[in-house]
Design a protein around this motif. Structure first.
Motif, PDB file in Angstrom:
ATOM      1  N   LEU A 149      36.117  47.136  35.501  1.00  0.00           N
ATOM      2  CA  LEU A 149      35.300  47.629  33.952  1.00  0.00           C
ATOM      3  C   LEU A 149      35.484  46.320  33.378  1.00  0.00           C
ATOM      4  CD1 LEU A 149      34.722  51.530  34.428  1.00  0.00           C
ATOM      5  CD2 LEU A 149      33.680  49.780  35.156  1.00  0.00           C
ATOM      6  N   THR A 150      36.984  46.572  32.996  1.00  0.00           N
ATOM      7  CA  THR A 150      37.746  45.756  31.607  1.00  0.00           C
ATOM      8  C   THR A 150      37.657  44.084  32.282  1.00  0.00           C
ATOM      9  OG1 THR A 150      40.235  46.198  32.522  1.00  0.00           O
ATOM     10  CG2 THR A 150      39.173  47.140  31.033  1.00  0.00           C
ATOM     11  N   THR A 151      37.722  43.672  33.148  1.00  0.00           N
ATOM     12  CA  THR A 151      37.659  42.355  33.618  1.00  0.00           C
ATOM     13  C   THR A 151      36.090  42.120  33.965  1.00  0.00           C
ATOM     14  OG1 THR A 151      38.773  43.054  36.280  1.00  0.00           O
ATOM     15  CG2 THR A 151      39.880  41.964  34.261  1.00  0.00           C
ATOM     16  N   ALA A 152      35.415  42.790  34.122  1.00  0.00           N
ATOM     17  CA  ALA A 152      34.135  41.776  34.451  1.00  0.00           C
ATOM     18  C   ALA A 152      33.620  40.739  33.943  1.00  0.00           C
ATOM     19  CB  ALA A 152      32.986  42.820  34.158  1.00  0.00           C
ATOM     20  N   SER A 153      33.978  40.570  32.965  1.00  0.00           N
ATOM     21  CA  SER A 153      33.240  39.321  31.713  1.00  0.00           C
ATOM     22  C   SER A 153      34.690  38.237  31.861  1.00  0.00           C
ATOM     23  CB  SER A 153      33.580  39.759  30.530  1.00  0.00           C
ATOM     24  OG  SER A 153      34.965  39.470  30.265  1.00  0.00           O
ATOM     25  N   TRP A 154      35.295  38.214  33.223  1.00  0.00           N
ATOM     26  CA  TRP A 154      36.971  37.338  33.353  1.00  0.00           C
ATOM     27  C   TRP A 154      35.788  36.199  34.405  1.00  0.00           C
ATOM     28  CZ3 TRP A 154      41.808  39.908  32.946  1.00  0.00           C
ATOM     29  CH2 TRP A 154      42.226  40.182  31.903  1.00  0.00           C
ATOM     30  N   ASP A 155      36.660  34.681  34.983  1.00  0.00           N
ATOM     31  CA  ASP A 155      35.711  34.590  35.952  1.00  0.00           C
ATOM     32  C   ASP A 155      36.947  35.203  36.721  1.00  0.00           C
ATOM     33  OD1 ASP A 155      38.495  34.007  35.363  1.00  0.00           O
ATOM     34  OD2 ASP A 155      38.610  31.845  35.269  1.00  0.00           O
ATOM     35  N   GLU A 156      36.496  34.511  38.309  1.00  0.00           N
ATOM     36  CA  GLU A 156      37.340  34.983  39.763  1.00  0.00           C
ATOM     37  C   GLU A 156      38.425  34.123  39.919  1.00  0.00           C
ATOM     38  OE1 GLU A 156      36.970  36.570  43.312  1.00  0.00           O
ATOM     39  OE2 GLU A 156      35.479  35.853  41.350  1.00  0.00           O
ATOM     40  N   ALA A 157      38.701  34.030  39.770  1.00  0.00           N
ATOM     41  CA  ALA A 157      40.569  33.699  39.425  1.00  0.00           C
ATOM     42  C   ALA A 157      41.490  34.301  38.213  1.00  0.00           C
ATOM     43  CB  ALA A 157      40.802  31.890  39.126  1.00  0.00           C
ATOM     44  N   ALA A 158      41.475  34.673  37.728  1.00  0.00           N
ATOM     45  CA  ALA A 158      41.907  35.694  37.162  1.00  0.00           C
ATOM     46  C   ALA A 158      41.536  37.214  37.121  1.00  0.00           C
ATOM     47  CB  ALA A 158      41.295  36.077  35.571  1.00  0.00           C
ATOM     48  N   ARG A 159      40.244  37.201  37.978  1.00  0.00           N
ATOM     49  CA  ARG A 159      40.160  38.936  38.104  1.00  0.00           C
ATOM     50  C   ARG A 159      40.900  39.050  39.287  1.00  0.00           C
ATOM     51  NH1 ARG A 159      33.650  39.822  38.883  1.00  0.00           N
ATOM     52  NH2 ARG A 159      33.685  37.078  39.069  1.00  0.00           N
ATOM     53  N   THR A 160      41.132  37.752  40.618  1.00  0.00           N
ATOM     54  CA  THR A 160      42.066  37.445  41.445  1.00  0.00           C
ATOM     55  C   THR A 160      43.385  37.714  41.920  1.00  0.00           C
ATOM     56  OG1 THR A 160      40.392  36.499  42.955  1.00  0.00           O
ATOM     57  CG2 THR A 160      42.854  36.272  43.871  1.00  0.00           C
ATOM     58  N   ALA A 161      44.479  37.313  39.535  1.00  0.00           N
ATOM     59  CA  ALA A 161      45.485  37.231  40.169  1.00  0.00           C
ATOM     60  C   ALA A 161      45.313  38.956  39.049  1.00  0.00           C
ATOM     61  CB  ALA A 161      46.187  36.491  38.691  1.00  0.00           C
ATOM     62  N   VAL A 162      45.120  39.442  38.439  1.00  0.00           N
ATOM     63  CA  VAL A 162      44.915  40.905  38.224  1.00  0.00           C
ATOM     64  C   VAL A 162      45.583  41.330  39.238  1.00  0.00           C
ATOM     65  CG1 VAL A 162      43.522  42.922  36.887  1.00  0.00           C
ATOM     66  CG2 VAL A 162      43.942  40.453  35.973  1.00  0.00           C
ATOM     67  N   SER A 163      44.153  41.322  40.462  1.00  0.00           N
ATOM     68  CA  SER A 163      44.188  42.221  41.542  1.00  0.00           C
ATOM     69  C   SER A 163      45.411  42.400  42.158  1.00  0.00           C
ATOM     70  CB  SER A 163      43.023  41.854  42.542  1.00  0.00           C
ATOM     71  OG  SER A 163      41.580  42.128  41.741  1.00  0.00           O
ATOM     72  N   ALA A 199      48.453  41.364  40.883  1.00  0.00           N
ATOM     73  CA  ALA A 199      48.855  41.746  39.755  1.00  0.00           C
ATOM     74  C   ALA A 199      49.387  43.383  39.876  1.00  0.00           C
ATOM     75  CB  ALA A 199      49.495  41.363  39.020  1.00  0.00           C
ATOM     76  N   THR A 200      48.005  44.293  40.080  1.00  0.00           N
ATOM     77  CA  THR A 200      48.074  45.466  40.285  1.00  0.00           C
ATOM     78  C   THR A 200      48.027  45.664  41.875  1.00  0.00           C
ATOM     79  OG1 THR A 200      45.945  45.299  38.918  1.00  0.00           O
ATOM     80  CG2 THR A 200      46.325  47.286  40.057  1.00  0.00           C
ATOM     81  N   PHE A 201      47.881  45.864  42.203  1.00  0.00           N
ATOM     82  CA  PHE A 201      49.173  45.976  44.033  1.00  0.00           C
ATOM     83  C   PHE A 201      50.099  45.683  43.788  1.00  0.00           C
ATOM     84  CE2 PHE A 201      50.365  44.716  48.403  1.00  0.00           C
ATOM     85  CZ  PHE A 201      49.973  45.982  48.750  1.00  0.00           C
ATOM     86  N   VAL A 202      51.060  44.735  43.694  1.00  0.00           N
ATOM     87  CA  VAL A 202      52.354  44.444  44.022  1.00  0.00           C
ATOM     88  C   VAL A 202      52.674  45.805  42.718  1.00  0.00           C
ATOM     89  CG1 VAL A 202      54.347  43.232  42.760  1.00  0.00           C
ATOM     90  CG2 VAL A 202      51.978  42.261  43.879  1.00  0.00           C
ATOM     91  N   LEU A 203      52.433  45.892  41.576  1.00  0.00           N
ATOM     92  CA  LEU A 203      53.142  46.802  40.351  1.00  0.00           C
ATOM     93  C   LEU A 203      53.148  48.083  41.033  1.00  0.00           C
ATOM     94  CD1 LEU A 203      52.048  44.794  37.539  1.00  0.00           C
ATOM     95  CD2 LEU A 203      54.355  45.256  38.577  1.00  0.00           C
ATOM     96  N   VAL A 204      51.929  48.820  41.176  1.00  0.00           N
ATOM     97  CA  VAL A 204      51.227  50.300  41.792  1.00  0.00           C
ATOM     98  C   VAL A 204      51.929  50.130  43.088  1.00  0.00           C
ATOM     99  CG1 VAL A 204      49.160  51.566  42.017  1.00  0.00           C
ATOM    100  CG2 VAL A 204      49.252  50.006  40.851  1.00  0.00           C
ATOM    101  N   LEU A 205      51.657  49.216  44.050  1.00  0.00           N
ATOM    102  CA  LEU A 205      51.845  50.323  45.439  1.00  0.00           C
ATOM    103  C   LEU A 205      53.861  49.442  45.997  1.00  0.00           C
ATOM    104  CD1 LEU A 205      48.746  48.986  47.386  1.00  0.00           C
ATOM    105  CD2 LEU A 205      49.850  51.588  46.451  1.00  0.00           C
TER     106      LEU A 205
END
Length: 331
Positions: A46-60, A62-68
């Motif tokens: 919801l917060t990164t809907a306006s970002w480009d594809e590369a940024a959203r992939t990097a955030v995903s 990073a989220t996987f590594v940090l949470v799991l």
């Protein structure tokens, strides 16, 4: 039971966790981690809907590594090896020497756990745990850790009965310095569980332990003293010395027993295993009209049941039978 040796050369007895309990703990941890990952991912979408594809992939990523990956490592580090799943199953991660884990141990376990748990769906971890003698997966092997059980059923401590009163203080001159702790432990375990043993088996065990104890002390078992009573008396003498050493000079445990025949330590008098029966001690008949007095020498301190268990014993003087001093009180 697994025996671990600490850096101070102290042997620890720990119960390694089995595969079912470890698998349940991992499933609980994964369920919590996946739910947290989904919740964070939805918020990021919801917060990164306006970002480009590369940024959203990097955030995903990073989220996987940090949470799991990062969150389980942080939880194990801060809780000293107790994640939510392990806490629910009564498990804990410790070092090979039994100490608490640190960040580097949790980091190695978490990094290798990504491969053997997440990427292979736990197949590699299950195989490694089944092959290992202590149920360790690859992360535990490389990190030098072990998952143990914290909630162990409390062992029922058996009551160690006191020795017969006529043996109180008889072994005060023995040298017990050469007796190892392992032999003391074996004697105590035998005395605590002797009522659960077969009488003949218990008698043989008592004879073997008494022979080992006599060889360590350098003094043979006195003639006429049953092996079980000998073990109980020597063990009480050791406990009395420990009490005197800790608390200084004072009333020794297992000292002179009262004339009523009740041991000073309390509880039920020692009743050893019914071994090979010995000849019965002769008892003097008592007149029905005679007043009650101290027991006969064949039954020391009033415990006539000892003769039936142990056979003939040497009579010990009763506190009431004192030699005449010739003293006449003044009129």
């Amino acid at each position: 039971m697994s025996e671990l040796v600490t850096g101070e050369a102290v042997a620890l007895e720990l119960r390694p966790a089995r595969l079912p309990s470890r698998a349940l703990a991992v499933l609980l941890d994964l369920a919590v981690a996946v739910l947290a990952y989904l919740a964070v991912s939805m918020m990021l979408v919801l917060t990164t809907a306006s970002w480009d594809e590369a940024a959203r992939t990097a955030v995903s990523v990073a989220t996987f590594v940090l949470v799991l990956v990062g969150a389980p490592i942080a939880v194990e580090t801060l809780s000293h090896g107790r994640s939510l799943g392990k806490l629910a199953c009564g498990l804990r991660v410790v070092r090979d020497d039994g100490g608490p884990i640190r960040f580097r141990h949790a980091l190695v376990r978490g990094a290798i756990g990504v491969i053997e748990i997440l990427l292979t769906f736990g197949v590699v971890a299950c195989i490694a745990s089944l092959v290992s003698a202590r149920g360790r997966r690859l992360g535990d092997v490389f990190a030098g850790t072990l998952v143990v059980r914290e909630r162990v059923p409390a062992a029922r401590v058996g009551f160690v009965p006191p020795p017969p009163p006529w043996l109180a203080g008889r072994f005060s001159g023995l040298d017990l310095s050469a007796v190892p702790d392992g032999l003391w432990l074996a004697v105590r375990q035998y005395l605590a569980r002797m009522q659960q043993l077969d009488p003949q088996v218990g008698w043989v065990m008592a004879e073997r332990l008494a022979a080992d104890l006599a060889a360590r002390t350098g003094a043979p078992v006195p003639q006429g003293v049953p092996p079980g009573a000998y073990l109980a008396a020597v063990l009480q003498e050791r406990q009395a010395r420990e009490v005197r050493r800790v608390y200084g000079s004072g009333p020794a445990v297992g000292g002179t027993q009262p004339s009523s025949g009740v041991p000073a330590t309390g509880g039920t008098p020692y009743s050893g295993p019914a071994g090979p029966p010995g000849p019965s001690s002769p008892t003097s008949p008592t007149s029905p009209t005679s007043p009650a007095g101290p027991s006969s020498p064949s039954s020391p301190a009033g415990h006539s049941g000892y003769a039936s268990h142990y056979g003939p014993v040497e009579a010990s003087p009763v506190s009431g039978d004192r030699p005449a001093t010739g003293f006449v009180p003044p009129a």
